[in-house]
Design a protein around this motif. Structure first.
Motif, mmCIF file in Angstrom:
data_model
loop_
_atom_site.group_PDB
_atom_site.id
_atom_site.type_symbol
_atom_site.label_atom_id
_atom_site.label_comp_id
_atom_site.label_asym_id
_atom_site.label_seq_id
_atom_site.Cartn_x
_atom_site.Cartn_y
_atom_site.Cartn_z
ATOM 1 N N ALA A 24 1.111 -1.321 -0.013
ATOM 2 C CA ALA A 24 0.136 0.052 -0.157
ATOM 3 C C ALA A 24 0.743 1.209 0.252
ATOM 4 O O ALA A 24 0.787 1.708 -0.476
ATOM 5 C CB ALA A 24 -1.114 -0.296 1.403
ATOM 6 N N GLU A 25 2.168 1.300 0.627
ATOM 7 C CA GLU A 25 2.849 2.132 0.985
ATOM 8 C C GLU A 25 3.863 2.841 -0.471
ATOM 9 O O GLU A 25 3.736 3.894 -0.803
ATOM 10 C CB GLU A 25 4.072 2.174 1.951
ATOM 11 C CG GLU A 25 4.858 3.704 2.588
ATOM 12 C CD GLU A 25 5.564 3.110 3.238
ATOM 13 O OE1 GLU A 25 6.882 3.181 3.309
ATOM 14 O OE2 GLU A 25 5.389 2.213 3.992
ATOM 15 N N ARG A 26 3.451 1.198 -1.346
ATOM 16 C CA ARG A 26 4.564 1.904 -2.309
ATOM 17 C C ARG A 26 3.481 1.951 -3.383
ATOM 18 O O ARG A 26 3.626 2.099 -4.993
ATOM 19 C CB ARG A 26 5.269 0.789 -2.570
ATOM 20 C CG ARG A 26 6.067 -0.019 -1.766
ATOM 21 C CD ARG A 26 7.583 1.080 -2.088
ATOM 22 N NE ARG A 26 8.287 1.436 -0.807
ATOM 23 C CZ ARG A 26 9.546 0.375 -0.389
ATOM 24 N NH1 ARG A 26 9.184 -0.355 -1.141
ATOM 25 N NH2 ARG A 26 10.533 0.247 0.770
ATOM 26 N N GLY A 27 2.699 1.865 -3.471
ATOM 27 C CA GLY A 27 1.676 2.929 -4.293
ATOM 28 C C GLY A 27 0.496 1.415 -5.203
ATOM 29 O O GLY A 27 -0.149 1.631 -5.940
ATOM 30 N N TYR A 28 0.296 0.077 -4.473
ATOM 31 C CA TYR A 28 -0.551 -0.839 -4.840
ATOM 32 C C TYR A 28 -2.160 -0.524 -3.562
ATOM 33 O O TYR A 28 -2.623 0.005 -2.823
ATOM 34 C CB TYR A 28 0.436 -2.145 -4.403
ATOM 35 C CG TYR A 28 0.659 -2.414 -4.980
ATOM 36 C CD1 TYR A 28 0.878 -3.503 -6.274
ATOM 37 C CD2 TYR A 28 2.405 -2.313 -5.612
ATOM 38 C CE1 TYR A 28 1.437 -4.559 -6.715
ATOM 39 C CE2 TYR A 28 3.344 -2.871 -6.240
ATOM 40 C CZ TYR A 28 2.858 -3.657 -7.089
ATOM 41 O OH TYR A 28 4.047 -4.218 -7.964
ATOM 42 N N ASN A 29 -2.984 -0.810 -4.762
ATOM 43 C CA ASN A 29 -4.363 -1.375 -4.103
ATOM 44 C C ASN A 29 -4.269 -2.912 -3.735
ATOM 45 O O ASN A 29 -3.185 -3.758 -4.125
ATOM 46 C CB ASN A 29 -5.290 -1.240 -5.079
ATOM 47 C CG ASN A 29 -5.827 0.218 -5.723
ATOM 48 O OD1 ASN A 29 -4.915 1.063 -4.712
ATOM 49 N ND2 ASN A 29 -6.715 0.110 -6.846
#
Length: 255
Positions: A24-29
């Motif tokens: 989540a922190e790295r831009g994923y859903n």
């Protein structure tokens, strides 16, 4: 939809929760998965949402093929893609290896149902979706128990050895669209392990582990999450590997 999607099974605590938060922190859903208690899973889902992710909270027992397929269908309907799968859901029974009467056939079947068959069923359910985005990555969370002969039970050790073998076979079978690797954590500091061993045995094991590793450290859930993320999002030419995350314990024991 351009934002990538990661599925982490058994993500309501420990390694799974740390991995979901990192994605989540790295831009994923992210898809947060649990099999019984929704409350810890909801907490992790809220944390991931606070990091900017769209979150799907999905109850699924990976040992049930229908649950795995329903999860895949829900992802298809909401996002139409899946780029990463971390098969973290696992179970065991704490039985000393010398106690041969402590394990029965049903114990083996119950452990294999989650640790091996569950991972296979999740891969099978999500493979068609993942193949749409070549370079998609799968990580199976194994254990040093698969190669060290030490673990919570013989059935657990055997299940993780089987998971490794499955990783190698499916890495070949699903290439080049999907990469599949496994990670082998050492002693991970989690409430689950502490509960399973009991406080006194847990602390003794922890001290012994630290003394017998070159890095002098146990493993944190975030350490495993780092490796899972790299193998899914990076490592573009890495597949069919089993990577130890154990502070050097396996290769350099009893220093």
């Amino acid at each position: 939809m351009s934002r990538k999607v990661a599925v982490v099974t058994g993500s309501s605590s420990g390694i799974g929760a740390a991995t979901a938060r990192l994605f989540a922190e790295r831009g994923y859903n992210v898809v947060i998965n649990f099999s019984r208690n929704p409350e810890p899973a909801q907490k992790v889902a809220d944390e991931c949402a606070a990091l900017g992710a769209e979150v799907m909270l999905q109850r699924a027992n990976v040992a049930e093929d229908a649950d795995c397929r329903a999860l895949a269908q829900a992802i298809e309907a909401r996002w139409g893609r899946c780029d990463a799968l971390v098969n973290n859901a696992g179970t065991t029974k704490f039985v000393a290896a010398q106690n041969l009467e402590g394990l029965g056939a049903q114990d083996f079947q119950d452990i294999y149902a989650v640790n091996v068959i569950g991972a296979y069923q999740m891969i099978r359910a999500l493979a068609p979706l993942m193949k749409r985005h070549p370079g998609a990555g799968i990580v199976n969370v194994s254990s040093i128990a698969s190669v060290s002969g030490v673990g919570s039970s013989v059935a657990y050790m055997a299940s993780k050895g089987a998971l490794n073998a499955m990783t190698f076979g499916l890495a070949r079978a699903l290439a080049p669209e999907i990469r599949i690797n496994a990670v082998g954590p050492g002693m991970v500091e989690t409430p689950w392990l502490q509960q399973g061993l009991g406080q006194e045995r847990y602390e003794a094991t922890r001290q012994s582990y630290m003394k017998s590793t070159p890095l002098g450290a146990t493993i944190q859930p975030e350490d495993v999450a780092d490796a899972c993320f790299w193998l899914c999002d990076g490592a573009r030419k890495t597949t069919g590997e089993f990577i130890l995350i154990d502070s050097g314990r396996t290769k350099f024991p009893l220093l």
